[in-house]
Design an enzyme around this catalytic site. Structure first.
Site, short mmCIF file in Angstrom:
data_model
loop_
_atom_site.label_atom_id
_atom_site.label_comp_id
_atom_site.label_asym_id
_atom_site.label_seq_id
_atom_site.Cartn_x
_atom_site.Cartn_y
_atom_site.Cartn_z
CG ASP A 1 70.08 35.33 36.93
OD1 ASP A 1 69.32 35.95 36.16
OD2 ASP A 1 70.82 35.87 37.76
N1 URA Z 1 68.54 38.50 41.18
C1 URA Z 1 69.53 37.94 40.46
O1 URA Z 1 70.63 38.48 40.34
N2 URA Z 1 69.26 36.76 39.86
C2 URA Z 1 68.10 36.10 39.97
O2 URA Z 1 67.93 35.01 39.41
C3 URA Z 1 67.08 36.70 40.72
C4 URA Z 1 67.32 37.90 41.32
#
Ligand code: URA
Length: 241
Positions: free
Chosen positions: A103
């Site tokens: 993310d």
């Molecule tokens: N899980 C998440 O919620 N976000 C990420 O960036 C990676 C794994």
């Protein structure tokens, strides 16, 4: 390894296969100092010296980078409006891409390469490659929360998550490490949310055998070592069996 000259040049991202043929026909490419005008000329990647406009090329079929992704940068190849992880990597190759997504606000380990097969193997759901994240939460996990996460939890998908592993090496359980074996959308955040906890900080520490180099500050990167590449490749080969 023996390769056609046009493939050799395209592998090194000199240009597309059709455009490198033009370069060759224009006499801008030399093999062992002789102008090579035939795209099908065979190149010995270990022995021959190839130049384009006098610039010597060094053959390497793939590039692999370990990036400590900073927050605020997209895990995408290119974006017209926002900075992406590829803007952080200095390379002539145009075919690099991030292996999987973190993310925008997630930091930590991101593999960037141009090896489609390795990427496919690492991301394939059937291979269950372990991913470990350091997580800070808005509230402490109870023993029941940990047991639920370690059993498998309903996050609104058609099936529960696979059992995760929670490690508690920090001062309390608002700060834990979680290892998961899948890569569902926003998986870690949704798993904790299913237990009523909000993720405040998320950092990937490892993916399969690849461990984030602690000397890399956020936004820095380095190439993978030969040993790291071999371990990753071996891991995905083993998981196929
Ligand atoms: N899980 C998440 O919620 N976000 C990420 O960036 C990676 C794994």
């Amino acid at each position: 390894m023996l390769l056609r000259l046009d493939k050799y040049l395209a592998d090194l991202s000199v240009d597309t296969r059709s455009k490198v043929k033009l370069l060759i026909r224009k006499g801008r490419v030399r093999v062992n100092e002789q102008i090579a005008k035939r795209p099908e000329t065979k190149i010995d990647t270990d022995a021959d010296t190839v130049t384009v406009d006098g610039r010597i090329l060094v053959y390497h079929p793939f590039e692999y980078y370990m990036l400590n992704k900073p927050a605020g940068v997209l895990s995408a190849a290119r974006d017209k409006k926002q900075p992406t992880v590829l803007d952080l990597i200095e390379s002539d190759r145009k075919d690099l891409f991030p292996v999987g997504r973190l993310d925008k606000d997630t930091v930590g380990l991101l593999l960037i390469c141009n090896d489609g097969r390795l990427s496919h193997d690492l991301l394939s759901p059937s291979h269950h490659v372990n991913k470990t994240y350091e997580v800070r939460l808005d509230a402490a996990l109870s023993p029941e929360d940990i047991a639920a996460l370690e059993t498998g939890i309903d996050i609104g998908d058609t099936s529960k998550t696979l059992p995760a592993v929670i490690d508690t090496p920090y001062e309390d359980t608002t700060h834990v490490n979680i290892t998961i074996h899948e890569g569902r959308f926003h998986q870690v955040k949704r798993m904790f949310l299913a237990r009523g906890k909000t993720v405040l900080f998320l950092k990937r520490l490892s993916m399969g055998s690849l461990v984030l180099d602690p000397t890399l500050s956020e936004g820095s990167y380095r190439t993978l070592t030969e040993a790291e590449i071999q371990q990753l490749t071996a891991l995905t080969e083993r998981n196929k069996g």
